[in-house]
Each structure stands twice: as structure tokens, then as C-alpha cells.
Write a protein that holds these residues in place. Structure first.
Motif, PDB file in Angstrom:
ATOM      1  N   LEU A 287     -27.559  -9.273 -23.408  1.00 16.62           N
ATOM      2  CA  LEU A 287     -27.845 -10.134 -21.889  1.00 16.62           C
ATOM      3  C   LEU A 287     -28.593  -9.287 -20.850  1.00 16.62           C
ATOM      4  N   LEU A 288     -28.658  -8.125 -20.687  1.00 15.13           N
ATOM      5  CA  LEU A 288     -29.143  -8.292 -19.957  1.00 15.13           C
ATOM      6  C   LEU A 288     -30.816  -8.053 -19.531  1.00 15.13           C
ATOM      7  N   LYS A 289     -31.139  -7.933 -20.531  1.00 16.69           N
ATOM      8  CA  LYS A 289     -32.914  -8.196 -20.413  1.00 16.69           C
ATOM      9  C   LYS A 289     -32.942  -9.520 -20.444  1.00 16.69           C
ATOM     10  N   TYR A 290     -32.389 -10.287 -21.091  1.00 15.55           N
ATOM     11  CA  TYR A 290     -32.350 -11.821 -20.431  1.00 15.55           C
ATOM     12  C   TYR A 290     -32.144 -11.777 -19.160  1.00 15.55           C
ATOM     13  N   ILE A 291     -31.255 -12.000 -18.714  1.00 16.94           N
ATOM     14  CA  ILE A 291     -31.425 -11.898 -16.918  1.00 16.94           C
ATOM     15  C   ILE A 291     -32.180 -11.342 -16.339  1.00 16.94           C
ATOM     16  N   LYS A 292     -32.738 -10.040 -17.296  1.00 18.97           N
ATOM     17  CA  LYS A 292     -33.664  -9.778 -16.160  1.00 18.97           C
ATOM     18  C   LYS A 292     -35.349 -10.629 -15.824  1.00 18.97           C
TER      19      LYS A 292
ATOM     20  N   ARG B  13     -26.359 -19.909  -2.963  1.00 22.20           N
ATOM     21  CA  ARG B  13     -26.671 -18.577  -3.963  1.00 22.20           C
ATOM     22  C   ARG B  13     -26.421 -19.590  -5.147  1.00 22.20           C
ATOM     23  N   LEU B  14     -27.492 -18.967  -5.654  1.00 23.73           N
ATOM     24  CA  LEU B  14     -28.147 -19.544  -7.259  1.00 23.73           C
ATOM     25  C   LEU B  14     -28.014 -18.810  -8.473  1.00 23.73           C
ATOM     26  N   ASN B  15     -27.524 -19.261  -9.750  1.00 21.46           N
ATOM     27  CA  ASN B  15     -26.914 -18.654 -10.971  1.00 21.46           C
ATOM     28  C   ASN B  15     -28.085 -18.900 -11.746  1.00 21.46           C
ATOM     29  N   ILE B  16     -28.428 -17.916 -11.596  1.00 16.57           N
ATOM     30  CA  ILE B  16     -29.718 -18.162 -13.555  1.00 16.57           C
ATOM     31  C   ILE B  16     -28.812 -17.619 -14.174  1.00 16.57           C
ATOM     32  N   SER B  17     -27.866 -17.471 -14.683  1.00 13.11           N
ATOM     33  CA  SER B  17     -27.482 -17.055 -16.325  1.00 13.11           C
ATOM     34  C   SER B  17     -26.977 -18.287 -16.728  1.00 13.11           C
ATOM     35  N   LEU B  18     -28.892 -18.941 -17.571  1.00 14.33           N
ATOM     36  CA  LEU B  18     -28.599 -20.179 -18.183  1.00 14.33           C
ATOM     37  C   LEU B  18     -29.642 -20.196 -19.266  1.00 14.33           C
ATOM     38  N   PRO B  19     -29.852 -21.038 -19.787  1.00 16.21           N
ATOM     39  CA  PRO B  19     -31.450 -20.327 -21.014  1.00 16.21           C
ATOM     40  C   PRO B  19     -32.452 -20.666 -19.787  1.00 16.21           C
TER      41      PRO B  19
ATOM     42  N   SER C  65     -12.935  -6.649 -14.468  1.00 16.74           N
ATOM     43  CA  SER C  65     -12.351  -7.589 -15.437  1.00 16.74           C
ATOM     44  C   SER C  65     -13.111  -7.650 -16.324  1.00 16.74           C
ATOM     45  N   PRO C  66     -13.478  -8.277 -17.481  1.00 17.39           N
ATOM     46  CA  PRO C  66     -14.264  -8.365 -18.477  1.00 17.39           C
ATOM     47  C   PRO C  66     -14.831  -9.822 -18.591  1.00 17.39           C
ATOM     48  N   SER C  67     -14.189 -10.404 -17.649  1.00 17.69           N
ATOM     49  CA  SER C  67     -14.364 -11.680 -18.073  1.00 17.69           C
ATOM     50  C   SER C  67     -15.804 -12.320 -17.053  1.00 17.69           C
ATOM     51  N   LYS C  68     -16.389 -11.588 -16.544  1.00 19.13           N
ATOM     52  CA  LYS C  68     -17.801 -11.606 -15.405  1.00 19.13           C
ATOM     53  C   LYS C  68     -18.789 -11.327 -16.992  1.00 19.13           C
ATOM     54  N   THR C  69     -18.788 -10.618 -17.879  1.00 16.99           N
ATOM     55  CA  THR C  69     -19.635  -9.711 -17.982  1.00 16.99           C
ATOM     56  C   THR C  69     -19.769 -10.409 -19.573  1.00 16.99           C
ATOM     57  N   PHE C  70     -18.715 -11.149 -20.122  1.00  4.26           N
ATOM     58  CA  PHE C  70     -18.598 -11.320 -21.311  1.00  4.26           C
ATOM     59  C   PHE C  70     -18.177 -12.807 -21.474  1.00  4.26           C
ATOM     60  N   ASN C  71     -18.145 -13.363 -19.730  1.00  2.00           N
ATOM     61  CA  ASN C  71     -18.338 -15.490 -20.386  1.00  2.00           C
ATOM     62  C   ASN C  71     -16.772 -15.041 -20.748  1.00  2.00           C
ATOM     63  N   LEU C  72     -15.908 -14.930 -20.036  1.00  2.00           N
ATOM     64  CA  LEU C  72     -14.468 -15.273 -20.811  1.00  2.00           C
ATOM     65  C   LEU C  72     -13.506 -15.057 -18.951  1.00  2.00           C
ATOM     66  N   ALA C  73     -13.945 -16.331 -18.270  1.00  7.13           N
ATOM     67  CA  ALA C  73     -13.331 -16.636 -16.770  1.00  7.13           C
ATOM     68  C   ALA C  73     -11.888 -17.238 -17.483  1.00  7.13           C
ATOM     69  N   GLY C  74     -11.977 -18.250 -18.301  1.00  2.00           N
ATOM     70  CA  GLY C  74     -10.804 -18.759 -18.143  1.00  2.00           C
ATOM     71  C   GLY C  74      -9.978 -18.290 -19.203  1.00  2.00           C
ATOM     72  N   LEU C  75      -9.799 -17.086 -19.165  1.00  2.19           N
ATOM     73  CA  LEU C  75      -8.564 -16.990 -20.051  1.00  2.19           C
ATOM     74  C   LEU C  75      -7.678 -16.064 -19.208  1.00  2.19           C
ATOM     75  N   LYS C  76      -8.164 -15.529 -17.571  1.00  2.00           N
ATOM     76  CA  LYS C  76      -7.144 -15.173 -16.597  1.00  2.00           C
ATOM     77  C   LYS C  76      -7.121 -13.717 -17.525  1.00  2.00           C
ATOM     78  N   SER C  77      -7.627 -12.800 -17.607  1.00  4.46           N
ATOM     79  CA  SER C  77      -6.619 -11.317 -17.374  1.00  4.46           C
ATOM     80  C   SER C  77      -8.299 -10.712 -16.772  1.00  4.46           C
ATOM     81  N   SER C  78      -6.541  -9.163 -16.282  1.00  8.68           N
ATOM     82  CA  SER C  78      -7.839  -8.296 -15.325  1.00  8.68           C
ATOM     83  C   SER C  78      -6.935  -7.123 -15.249  1.00  8.68           C
ATOM     84  N   TYR C  79      -7.416  -5.673 -14.765  1.00  7.93           N
ATOM     85  CA  TYR C  79      -6.376  -4.917 -14.653  1.00  7.93           C
ATOM     86  C   TYR C  79      -6.781  -3.898 -13.350  1.00  7.93           C
ATOM     87  N   ILE C  80      -6.145  -3.382 -13.192  1.00  4.83           N
ATOM     88  CA  ILE C  80      -5.854  -2.605 -12.031  1.00  4.83           C
ATOM     89  C   ILE C  80      -6.139  -1.308 -12.198  1.00  4.83           C
TER      90      ILE C  80
END
Length: 385
Positions: A292-297, A363-369, A232-247
Motif C-alpha cells: 500500500l505504501l509503495k502505491y501511495i508513494k 485537503r486532497l485524498n489520493i488513496s485511489l487507483p 486503530s487499524p482503521s485508517k491503515t487497512f480501510n476499516l473505518a466502518g467497523l468502529k474499533s479502537s484502543y487506548i
């Protein structure tokens, strides 16, 4: 050129989001810095929000249908981002979330009391989807050497029986942050292939990687009849509330079995916004993802430079989730959790929920300013210095 400010603070309180407004329910506190749920405190990309607004502008939110442009966006993303072109539109099925898909696959591809293997410590819904489908859970713990985790293939071989039908692979791995090497995956695949075990690979973090990622679809085609990929693109683009995925699966028989369960559960189509978000993410998202990846890094560097020596971690090869090791702290796991929450004012995921191997891990989530991350680390260091 996309302009995006990852330093922008978005006030998420009182928006009915689980990360903030669920603190009372899940932590029994009214207020804490939420560094737990795996969604980001960064605004969903503007190009996605603009495409979703177009759905509103049509002024009718009727029943959607999944057209070729949605399939094509997935095929395009895999080819461009991952150099994978080994599947077609006919190999893709849609549903309403990766965990939803995982549960459906377990029902479709095994019988009650069959055995399903998971590699622990691991994303905690893996436990419940197996048990809730009345399958027998078999644990194949990862080997931990100084917080670098590898697969224990000898243990895996010892756990396999005639009742073993499935292995759920977390790739990249949550919470330990491993990107499995091609050699590791080939050895795993060969073991499962020889024992006619289907691998269900959850690859939802596959875009959030800091080294070369190997998908199960990168492997030899002889294995394709025994694999199912969930994403799903949900983790990558912050879309978890849209509830979409594929197999994605190449095996027609497996795909038909899964389709039967998806229809039975009435979960064959995400909502109109979930469908649109897939096309928007994959057709327009590559430049934003690189930023995004640069910022998380950069946040990883902040963590490295500011975390005191009493708390350790192995820098993850993927994800914005950090598996913090508190074993140097002379206190119980339970007390450390309480100190984090009440003294530091920080809500982290309890490592025990990922398996018994999570004792004295959080587990620590660092996806924040990064300013907010620095503030949280001051509180963490003050308590555990």
C-alpha cells in the motif's frame, strides 16, 4: 506472496458510504469525484475479509468478548512494526473509535471549563470534542514556512495557565502530513511534563508513514505517567466502518479514570467484526501495508508530475492526505471551493474546517487507483491553469 490489485475500481455508489452517498448531504451536489473523507478507495485486504467471513460462518453473531489473542496482536504489531515493547495487556483499553476515545479521555481527565490545547490547522473533530465536553479550547497554531509546519513552542508556553490540563497531539499530523521528530516530541513532552499537562496522542496514521515514525511511547519513560495514546487499524487497512479502537496508557490512575467514563458511556467493547479486524490486521497485515505504501508513494509522484504550478503542496511525510495550497489563485477561498466542486467536479475537504489557517487550502485524498487520480488532476488543472 500476497497478490493485490490497487488499480481495481470498486463501485462504492449506493452502498450507504459517506464518501460517495453523502455528497448531497455535505456538498449539496448529486455527483462529483469524492476526494475528501479519509478512507481509501482500495478494497479492504482479502485476509481481513476472509477472517470476518469466518464470523458469519459461525451463524450466530452474539455478544463478543476481548480475549488475549486480541491484546497480543496489538503488542505484536507495535513490537514488530514500531520496535515498541514498553506496554503490556494491562495498559490497553478498547472502545468504538478514536474520536469516541478522545471525547471520553477529555471527560475523564479534565473538568468543565478546564483548558485543552490543540495545534492548528488540525483534524476538525478536535475542536468539537473539546467544546462538546464544555472545556475551553486553546489554540497553539503551527508555524508554516513554505508549507512545512513546525511546532511553535514559545507560543505554547504563552498559552499555558493553571487551568490547562490537556494537549491533544495529532501524530502524524492531519492535514499537514508531518511526522514529528524525536527532538520535537521531547521538547513538547518536557513543556507539558513541567506543567503537569497530559498529552493525548492520536496516532491513527502512524502506520502510513514515509520516514521514521516516533511514537510518544518511544520517548523517555519518565513521561509515561503523562501520556495517553489512541490508535486503530482503521485508517491503515480501510476499516473505518467497523468502529474499533484502543487506548494505551501506563498510568494506572489515568487508566482507571478513563475506564470509568467508558463504562458510563457503555463503549468498552467494539462489535464482533471490529474486534476480529484488529487481530487480523496486526497478525497478517505487514506485507500488504508495504505494498500500500509503495502505491501511495507512486500516487504522490503522479501528483508531483501532473499538478500545475498554480497549485502547490509540500510532499507529506505521512498519510494519503495532501494539503493543497491555492494561494497563487487570484480568487476567494469560497469561490475556489465552488470552482472545484462545480467546474472541476471534485469534492475536496474545505481547509477552513481545519482552522482559520486553512484559508485557500483544500485537503486532497489520493488513496485511489492512479488512473482515477490522473483523470481528477486533468479536471483540476483545466480549471486552475
Amino acid at each position: 506472496m500476497i497478490n493485490y490489485n490497487f488499480d481495481e475500481k470498486i463501485d462504492r455508489k449506493n452502498t450507504d458510504c459517506v464518501k460517495y452517498d453523502g455528497l448531497k448531504k455535505f456538498f449539496n451536489v448529486d455527483d462529483a469525484k469524492p476526494l475528501w473523507v479519509a478512507d481509501m478507495d482500495f478494497k479492504t485486504p482479502d485476509f481481513i475479509l476472509e477472517d470476518l467471513k469466518k464470523c458469519f460462518d459461525k451463524q450466530i453473531l452474539g455478544y463478543p468478548i476481548i480475549t488475549d489473542r486480541i491484546y497480543e496482536s496489538i503488542i505484536y504489531w507495535y513490537k514488530k512494526r514500531h520496535n515498541i515493547n514498553s506496554f503490556s495487556k494491562d495498559d490497553i483499553q478498547f472502545t468504538t473509535g478514536v474520536v469516541t476515545a478522545l471525547s471520553a479521555c477529555i471527560e475523564a481527565l479534565s473538568n468543565e471549563e478546564d483548558e485543552v490545547i490543540i495545534q492548528t490547522p488540525v483534524y476538525f473533530p478536535f475542536y468539537s470534542v473539546v467544546k462538546d465536553n464544555n472545556r475551553k479550547l486553546i489554540l497553539n497554531p503551527l508555524t508554516n514556512e513554505n508549507d512545512y509546519y513546525t511546532m511553535d513552542f514559545e507560543n505554547l508556553k504563552s498559552k499555558i495557565s493553571k487551568k490547562t490540563k490537556l494537549l491533544i497531539l495529532c501524530s502524524p499530523h492531519n492535514p499537514v502530513g508531518r511526522v514529528w521528530s524525536k527532538e520535537e516530541l521531547e521538547e513538547l513532552m518536557q513543556i507539558c511534563y513541567e506543567n503537569n499537562i497530559i498529552i493525548i496522542s492520536d496516532e491513527i496514521h502512524s502506520d502510513l508513514v514515509f520516514k521514521k515514525f516516533t511514537s510518544i511511547l518511544h520517548l523517555d519513560e519518565k513521561y509515561f505517567d503523562n501520556i495517553v495514546l489512541l490508535n486503530s487499524p482503521s485508517k491503515t487497512f480501510n476499516l473505518a466502518g467497523l468502529k474499533s479502537s484502543y487506548i494505551i496508557t501506563k498510568n494506572n490512575k489515568i487508566r482507571a479514570s478513563i475506564e470509568k467514563i467508558l463504562i458510563k458511556r457503555h463503549i468498552t467493547t467494539p462489535n464482533i467484526f471490529g474486534i476480529e479486524s484488529i487481530a487480523s490486521s496486526y497478525n497478517k497485515g505487514e506485507q500488504w501495508l508495504d505494498m500500500l505504501l509503495k502505491y501511495i508513494k507512486n500516487n504522490l509522484e503522479i501528483l508531483n508530475n501532473n499538478l500545475n504550478d498554480n497549485i502547490t503542496f509540500k510532499e507529506p511525510e505521512a498519510t494519503y492526505l495532501i494539503w493543497l495550497n491555492f494561494k497563487k489563485i487570484e480568487d476567494t477561498h469560497k469561490n475556489i471551493f465552488q470552482r472545484l466542486l462545480h467546474n472541476s467536479g471534485l469534492a475536496l475537504n474545505d481547509g477552513i474546517t481545519f482552522g482559520e489557517e486553512g484559508n485557500k487550502y483544500f485537503r486532497l485524498n489520493i488513496s485511489l487507483p492512479n488512473k482515477e487520480l490522473k483523470e481528477a488532476l486533468i479536471e483540476l488543472n483545466n480549471e486552475f491553469s
